[in-house]
Design a protein around this motif. Sequence first.
Motif, PDB file in Angstrom:
ATOM      1  N   TRP A  52       0.849  -1.196   0.000  1.00 13.80           N
ATOM      2  CA  TRP A  52       0.000   0.000   0.000  1.00 13.80           C
ATOM      3  C   TRP A  52       0.878   1.235   0.000  1.00 13.80           C
ATOM      4  O   TRP A  52       1.971   1.236   0.554  1.00 13.80           O
ATOM      5  CB  TRP A  52      -0.871   0.063   1.261  1.00 13.80           C
ATOM      6  N   ARG A  53       0.345   2.309  -0.604  1.00 11.41           N
ATOM      7  CA  ARG A  53       0.970   3.625  -0.482  1.00 11.41           C
ATOM      8  C   ARG A  53       0.025   4.511   0.307  1.00 11.41           C
ATOM      9  O   ARG A  53      -1.189   4.432   0.139  1.00 11.41           O
ATOM     10  CB  ARG A  53       1.239   4.235  -1.855  1.00 11.41           C
ATOM     11  N   ALA A  94       7.402   0.833   6.553  1.00  6.87           N
ATOM     12  CA  ALA A  94       7.195   2.056   5.768  1.00  6.87           C
ATOM     13  C   ALA A  94       8.525   2.594   5.269  1.00  6.87           C
ATOM     14  O   ALA A  94       9.494   2.683   6.024  1.00  6.87           O
ATOM     15  CB  ALA A  94       6.512   3.115   6.621  1.00  6.87           C
ATOM     16  N   THR A  95       8.549   2.936   3.979  1.00  7.76           N
ATOM     17  CA  THR A  95       9.698   3.624   3.403  1.00  7.76           C
ATOM     18  C   THR A  95       9.175   4.816   2.611  1.00  7.76           C
ATOM     19  O   THR A  95       8.150   4.711   1.918  1.00  7.76           O
ATOM     20  CB  THR A  95      10.526   2.719   2.471  1.00  7.76           C
ATOM     21  N   GLU A 101      10.538   8.816  -8.518  1.00  8.92           N
ATOM     22  CA  GLU A 101       9.504   7.852  -8.149  1.00  8.92           C
ATOM     23  C   GLU A 101       8.360   8.553  -7.399  1.00  8.92           C
ATOM     24  O   GLU A 101       7.200   8.187  -7.530  1.00  8.92           O
ATOM     25  CB  GLU A 101      10.098   6.724  -7.305  1.00  8.92           C
ATOM     26  N   TRP A 102       8.698   9.611  -6.613  1.00  9.85           N
ATOM     27  CA  TRP A 102       7.667  10.370  -5.915  1.00  9.85           C
ATOM     28  C   TRP A 102       6.715  11.019  -6.918  1.00  9.85           C
ATOM     29  O   TRP A 102       5.495  10.964  -6.747  1.00  9.85           O
ATOM     30  CB  TRP A 102       8.283  11.441  -5.003  1.00  9.85           C
ATOM     31  N   GLN A 103       7.270  11.643  -7.964  1.00  4.36           N
ATOM     32  CA  GLN A 103       6.437  12.296  -8.985  1.00  4.36           C
ATOM     33  C   GLN A 103       5.470  11.298  -9.598  1.00  4.36           C
ATOM     34  O   GLN A 103       4.278  11.577  -9.749  1.00  4.36           O
ATOM     35  CB  GLN A 103       7.315  12.890 -10.105  1.00  4.36           C
ATOM     36  N   LEU A 130       4.458   7.382   1.290  1.00  5.04           N
ATOM     37  CA  LEU A 130       5.185   6.256   1.885  1.00  5.04           C
ATOM     38  C   LEU A 130       4.669   4.940   1.333  1.00  5.04           C
ATOM     39  O   LEU A 130       3.465   4.774   1.138  1.00  5.04           O
ATOM     40  CB  LEU A 130       5.040   6.264   3.401  1.00  5.04           C
ATOM     41  N   GLN A 131       5.596   4.041   1.067  1.00  6.03           N
ATOM     42  CA  GLN A 131       5.257   2.682   0.649  1.00  6.03           C
ATOM     43  C   GLN A 131       5.216   1.813   1.897  1.00  6.03           C
ATOM     44  O   GLN A 131       6.167   1.811   2.682  1.00  6.03           O
ATOM     45  CB  GLN A 131       6.309   2.139  -0.327  1.00  6.03           C
ATOM     46  N   LEU A 132       4.111   1.102   2.075  1.00  3.24           N
ATOM     47  CA  LEU A 132       3.957   0.157   3.187  1.00  3.24           C
ATOM     48  C   LEU A 132       4.087  -1.241   2.615  1.00  3.24           C
ATOM     49  O   LEU A 132       3.204  -1.717   1.894  1.00  3.24           O
ATOM     50  CB  LEU A 132       2.610   0.329   3.869  1.00  3.24           C
ATOM     51  N   THR A 133       5.192  -1.891   2.907  1.00  2.00           N
ATOM     52  CA  THR A 133       5.499  -3.211   2.360  1.00  2.00           C
ATOM     53  C   THR A 133       5.284  -4.268   3.428  1.00  2.00           C
ATOM     54  O   THR A 133       5.836  -4.161   4.534  1.00  2.00           O
ATOM     55  CB  THR A 133       6.960  -3.259   1.870  1.00  2.00           C
TER      56      THR A 133
END
Length: 137
Positions: A52-53, A94-95, A101-103, A130-133
């Motif tokens: 999820w982001r 979270a990262t 990649e943000w754009q 944030l990417q939730l892996t």
Amino acid sequence: MGWNDDVVETFRSSKGTENHWGPKLIILHSIGARSGETHLNPVVGFRNEHGWRVVASKGGSPENPAWYHNLRANPSFEIEALVDGEIVTVPVTATEIAGDEWQEAYGAIASEEPQFGGYLDKTDRRIPVLQLTPRTD
């Protein structure tokens, strides 16, 4: 009970079927940066192939939401999410997404939920994504 508590309760009692954001709602179990206590934060979660982001938009406010600082300080935590019609608890890491990649990530999110594009017009800050892996622990 506050607004967040009401959203969390409705999400849980309806098994994810009744809430403002539909199946995109996730509940962050963020760990306080100073307190170490768990906080429940309902946010929009955008599913992708890595998990999820989430967007630390705070509606375009000049400052980031408190949960953003908690995730930066304690990036390993759990979320509750609707997966295959069931609410599940998922351990995640979270990262923060940076650079080009943000754009791409923010553009995809704003295409899916246009109000997020408007938040950029309300603030001078770069709204974090944030990417939730999911973790396997």
